[in-house]
Scaffold this motif. Structure first.
Motif, PDB file in Angstrom:
ATOM      1  N   THR A 168     -11.753   1.917 -11.424  1.00  0.00           N
ATOM      2  CA  THR A 168     -10.526   2.537 -10.749  1.00  0.00           C
ATOM      3  C   THR A 168      -9.679   1.402  -9.998  1.00  0.00           C
ATOM      4  O   THR A 168      -8.483   1.642 -10.151  1.00  0.00           O
ATOM      5  CB  THR A 168     -11.116   3.490 -10.051  1.00  0.00           C
ATOM      6  OG1 THR A 168     -11.989   4.271 -10.674  1.00  0.00           O
ATOM      7  CG2 THR A 168      -9.973   4.461  -9.220  1.00  0.00           C
ATOM      8  N   LEU A 199      -3.020   9.633 -10.644  1.00  0.00           N
ATOM      9  CA  LEU A 199      -4.294   9.215 -11.228  1.00  0.00           C
ATOM     10  C   LEU A 199      -5.266  10.251 -11.458  1.00  0.00           C
ATOM     11  O   LEU A 199      -5.859  10.935 -10.634  1.00  0.00           O
ATOM     12  CB  LEU A 199      -5.059   8.105 -10.321  1.00  0.00           C
ATOM     13  CG  LEU A 199      -6.394   7.195 -10.760  1.00  0.00           C
ATOM     14  CD1 LEU A 199      -6.297   6.010  -9.943  1.00  0.00           C
ATOM     15  CD2 LEU A 199      -7.559   8.282 -10.541  1.00  0.00           C
ATOM     16  N   THR A 233      -4.341  11.728  -6.479  1.00  0.00           N
ATOM     17  CA  THR A 233      -5.741  11.616  -7.328  1.00  0.00           C
ATOM     18  C   THR A 233      -6.008  13.357  -7.728  1.00  0.00           C
ATOM     19  O   THR A 233      -5.745  14.176  -7.061  1.00  0.00           O
ATOM     20  CB  THR A 233      -6.835  11.222  -6.576  1.00  0.00           C
ATOM     21  OG1 THR A 233      -6.943  11.953  -5.517  1.00  0.00           O
ATOM     22  CG2 THR A 233      -6.378   9.673  -6.226  1.00  0.00           C
TER      23      THR A 233
END
Length: 326
Positions: A168, A199, A233
């Motif tokens: 990540t 993301l 995210t």
């Protein structure tokens, strides 16, 4: 509406003139009534005084005064928040392609659903935004550098392939580098174009072992914060997801805590989605946040139109009812 919402608030001082005109009209009406009552012969008064339309006789003046009030507000330049499409902004779409993304807890698979939603997200972004694509598993790769060509990005999304492990942090660092490169190419002014990383992942980082490592996710998120690039995210999947690797079935639950922390450290937002429908809703929200900005804009047109209409209405009513202007 406060004074700081006007571009030229000193024009509001003209409202004093409008109020004075209203007061003068009231005083004139009272003086006229007193003069009429001086007649001792009421029968003679009824003959010499013209017929009046009762309270409606005040309508023309009232309309003109309201129109002047509205026009005064328009002159003061009222402003309001307006949603304007962004230009020269950069978005890096980062998609996890680790083996856990082949889990079928999201039909047909996590990856297939993510691909479909990502293409809709690309189509929904405002045209002026540069969209790039990064895929990551054990390493991260820029598949498409930021561009306004959505077809190129969607074609790359269709060809995503799975691989082992999850890096990540590397995905974030790679995205930051791509954003920096585009910023240097675009140039044009002292202000760097705004940027955002979106993301999508389903599991926690496995490379390196700790997210606080020099190349870990938390370190990368802190770096993104320093560069002014928030990370949105998306934790995609369920707590009961599994994948078959060889003869072994492995549980691959989503890892909300680490993705939430990455968002928090970068100054971004955290989302969860456990179905294609939920993921599309998340992307819809992001399209609004990323694709538009709120700016203060001119809002005088409505006041101007109403002011003209009321003033014209008052003059028209005066001509119809009195055959003269008020």
């Amino acid at each position: 509406m406060s004074l700081n919402q006007f571009a030229s608030p000193w024009w509001l001082a003209f409202l004093v003139v409008v109020a004075a005109l209203a007061a003068a009209y009231v005083l004139a009406q009272r003086r006229r009534q007193r003069n009429m009552l001086r007649f001792s012969n009421l029968e003679l008064l009824e003959k010499v005084a013209p017929a009046r339309p009762g309270r409606l006789r005040h309508l023309p003046t009232a309309l003109v005064l309201v129109g002047l009030t509205l026009l005064t507000v328009a002159l003061a330049g009222p402003t309001s928040d307006q949603k304007v499409p962004r230009n020269r902004a950069t978005v890096m779409l980062v998609i996890d392609v680790s083996l856990s993304m082949k889990s079928t807890d999201v039909a047909p698979t996590r990856l297939a659903a993510a691909q479909e939603a990502a293409k809709q997200f690309a189509d929904g972004l405002t045209p002026g935004i540069n969209l790039g694509l990064v895929a990551f598993a054990g390493t991260a790769s820029v598949l498409v550098s930021p561009t306004v060509n959505r077809e190129e990005t969607k074609a790359a999304i269709d060809h995503l392939t799975l691989a082992e492990r999850t890096a990540t942090g590397e995905a974030i660092f790679t995205s930051l580098q791509s954003i920096e490169t585009l910023g240097a190419v675009l140039g044009g002014g002292d202000q760097v174009p705004p940027a955002r990383i979106v993301l999508l992942s389903d599991g926690k980082q496995t490379v390196p072992d700790s997210p606080d490592d020099e190349r870990g996710g938390y370190t990368a998120a802190s770096e993104a914060k320093e560069r002014g690039v928030p990370i949105s995210t998306i934790s995609f999947g369920t707590s009961y997801g599994t994948v078959d690797i060889g003869d072994e079935r492995i549980a691959v639950p989503v890892d909300d805590p680490s993705l939430r922390e990455i968002a928090n450290l970068s100054g971004g937002s955290f989302f969860t989605a456990s179905s294609l429908e939920e993921l599309n809703k998340v992307y819809d929200t992001l399209e609004e946040q990323i694709g538009f900005e709120i700016t203060r804009g001119d809002a005088s047109r409505a006041w101007l139109v109403l002011g003209v209409l009321f003033t014209a209405g008052g003059l028209a009513a005066a001509l119809v009812m009195r055959q003269r202007l008020p």
